[in-house]
Scaffold this motif. Structure first.
Motif, short mmCIF file in Angstrom:
data_model
loop_
_atom_site.label_atom_id
_atom_site.label_comp_id
_atom_site.label_asym_id
_atom_site.label_seq_id
_atom_site.Cartn_x
_atom_site.Cartn_y
_atom_site.Cartn_z
N LEU A 9 -54.72 17.74 -44.74
CA LEU A 9 -56.19 17.64 -45.11
C LEU A 9 -56.43 16.68 -46.18
CD1 LEU A 9 -56.20 21.28 -45.10
CD2 LEU A 9 -57.49 19.85 -43.50
N LEU A 10 -55.36 16.18 -46.81
CA LEU A 10 -55.55 15.16 -48.11
C LEU A 10 -56.29 13.89 -47.82
CD1 LEU A 10 -52.13 15.92 -49.70
CD2 LEU A 10 -54.15 17.09 -49.96
N PHE A 11 -56.27 13.38 -46.56
CA PHE A 11 -56.84 12.05 -46.61
C PHE A 11 -58.35 12.14 -45.96
CE2 PHE A 11 -52.56 11.24 -46.18
CZ PHE A 11 -52.15 10.21 -47.11
N LEU A 12 -58.65 13.16 -45.69
CA LEU A 12 -60.23 13.40 -45.04
C LEU A 12 -61.13 13.36 -46.02
CD1 LEU A 12 -59.24 16.60 -43.15
CD2 LEU A 12 -59.42 14.28 -42.34
N ILE A 100 -67.18 20.86 -41.82
CA ILE A 100 -65.99 20.99 -40.90
C ILE A 100 -64.74 21.11 -41.62
CG2 ILE A 100 -64.90 20.49 -38.87
CD1 ILE A 100 -67.67 19.60 -37.60
N LYS A 101 -64.73 19.68 -42.49
CA LYS A 101 -63.71 19.45 -43.19
C LYS A 101 -63.17 20.50 -44.33
CE LYS A 101 -64.11 14.55 -42.59
NZ LYS A 101 -64.25 13.24 -43.52
N ILE A 142 -59.70 16.02 -37.23
CA ILE A 142 -60.33 17.14 -37.62
C ILE A 142 -59.80 18.20 -36.64
CG2 ILE A 142 -62.18 18.50 -38.25
CD1 ILE A 142 -63.33 16.03 -39.56
N ARG A 143 -60.10 17.91 -35.08
CA ARG A 143 -59.69 18.96 -34.01
C ARG A 143 -58.22 18.99 -34.21
NH1 ARG A 143 -63.90 15.97 -31.48
NH2 ARG A 143 -65.55 16.94 -30.83
N GLY A 144 -57.69 18.13 -34.36
CA GLY A 144 -56.06 18.45 -34.22
C GLY A 144 -55.58 19.16 -35.72
N ASN A 145 -56.32 19.08 -36.72
CA ASN A 145 -55.90 19.73 -38.09
C ASN A 145 -56.33 21.49 -37.70
OD1 ASN A 145 -55.30 17.46 -39.19
ND2 ASN A 145 -57.42 17.46 -40.30
N ILE A 146 -57.40 21.62 -37.07
CA ILE A 146 -57.70 22.87 -36.69
C ILE A 146 -56.76 23.58 -35.65
CG2 ILE A 146 -59.59 24.49 -35.37
CD1 ILE A 146 -61.49 22.50 -36.87
N PHE A 147 -56.50 22.72 -34.61
CA PHE A 147 -55.35 23.55 -33.81
C PHE A 147 -54.06 23.53 -34.37
CE2 PHE A 147 -57.84 21.04 -30.26
CZ PHE A 147 -58.84 22.26 -30.09
#
Length: 386
Positions: A9-12, A100-101, A142-147
């Protein structure tokens, strides 16, 4: 072995932009310093919030910087505190992506202290918001991070098949994303999918995933901070050691593990993995019937595991107290607002009531005066009772 996931998540935070040049420049400076100097970034964002009259958008950006830098500095309670403030303030449609982030970042923190219900609540809310028409279809990272976080949650709870399905979903999102950060997120998804495959004894497929996770020295090392590449290298080495261990090659596994422990370059990263290393070493020495070494590393593992569990328990207790304090403050603020509203209503209604009472009294006097005048005008005989 569950590889730390906060790196995802750091780059978001760099995607948020406004059109106020002066404020945008100040908030942008805080964002740019987040990875290179997180303490400075945190202080800049805090100063902006405390000493400047920010636009709504820049306030949300600054709060998100505080949540992210707290994450980088390993302060989970602050991540949750500032992450929730970001969610509360990111209510406008244009702030949907930041919201969301922030939800994903909070969920990641709950993952680290194993508060699974809270993790899933935040991720489910983030996933629901992703279906909003206000969110562009290009939000693949973001979708990838949630999954990915959902996969890690199921992985930690030994739901291997469900975890693998979510790893595949995350990998797909990272592969189709054009964001540079997707490439490093992809590598960690491959690594953890490989770990899940080891648990299912699917060694050939696990090796394929570990191979895909390895860094490309020619490109990756130049695009990301050294800390991330060191973590990736250490994780890949640990994965190889685990593979050797489960395939009954404890000697090779131990060589890799001691290599990680003796690597002076990655001291900060190594400390994150020491307990997993000690556990693997203990298991390997037990296979070799070297009981004394098994006892030594098993005791190291148990001691550190006990410390970790205590730290996690302390964090949960502090979180409960923090949430209680925040609830009390919010209740106090709500009570204050109700009191002010009641006082304002009283200030508005009391003069009206007084005015109406005075008006009523005046009307009453007029009515009595008119009745008297009428009575005096009527002839005397009409006043007699017949």
């Amino acid at each position: 072995m569950k590889v730390p996931v906060f790196i995802v998540l750091l780059f978001l935070c760099f995607a948020c932009r406004t059109h106020d040049p002066a404020e945008d420049r100040m908030v942008g400076n805080a964002e740019k310093a987040m990875l290179s100097d997180p303490r400075k970034s945190f202080d800049l964002a805090q100063d902006l919030l405390n000493n400047h009259s920010l636009t709504h958008k820049n306030k949300v950006r600054s709060l998100f910087v505080l949540a992210n830098t707290s994450n980088v500095m390993g302060k989970p309670l602050d991540v949750i505190k500032y992450g929730n403030l970001t969610v509360e303030n990111a209510t406008e449609e244009s702030d949907m992506i930041t919201k969301i982030k922030a939800l994903t970042l909070i969920g990641n923190t709950y993952q680290s202290i194993q508060l699974n219900e809270k993790l899933r609540t935040n991720l489910d809310q983030a996933e629901q918001l992703l279906s909003s028409p206000a969110v562009p279809d290009s939000m693949n990272v973001i979708r990838g991070n949630i999954f990915y976080l959902k996969a890690m949650n199921y992985f930690s709870n030994m739901d291997g098949n469900i975890a693998l399905s979510y790893f595949d979903k995350a990998i797909h999102q990272y592969l189709i994303s054009k964001e540079p950060v997707a490439r490093i997120n992809l590598k960690f998804a491959y690594i953890n999918k490989g770990w899940a495959l080891i648990d299912q004894k699917r060694f050939d497929v696990a090796r394929q995933n570990f191979a895909l996770a390895k860094a490309d020295p020619g490109t990756d090392s130049n695009n990301y901070p050294p800390l991330f590449m060191e973590r990736l290298e250490t994780t890949c080495a640990l994965a190889e050691a685990k593979m050797c261990a489960v395939q009954n090659d404890p000697e090779r596994s131990n060589t890799i593990l001691f290599g990680i422990l003796n690597d002076q370059k990655n001291i900060q990263v190594r400390k994150e993995f020491e307990n997993d290393i000690y556990k693997l070493l203990a298991d390997n020495f037990l296979k070799k019937n070297e009981v004394a070494k098994y006892d030594y590393y098993q005791n190291l593992y148990l001691s550190r595991a006990s410390q970790y569990n205590q730290v996690a328990a302390d964090l949960v207790n502090k979180l409960i107290r923090q949430e209680g304090e925040e609830y009390a403050l919010k209740k106090k603020e709500i009570d204050r607002k109700y009191f002010l509203l009641t006082a304002i209503l009283l200030l508005l209604t009391v003069p009206v009531i007084i005015f109406l009472v005075k008006k009523s009294i005046k009307l009453g006097k007029k009515c009595r005066s008119l009745r008297t005048e009428v009575y005096n005008v009527l002839p005397y005989e009409n006043q007699m009772v017949k």
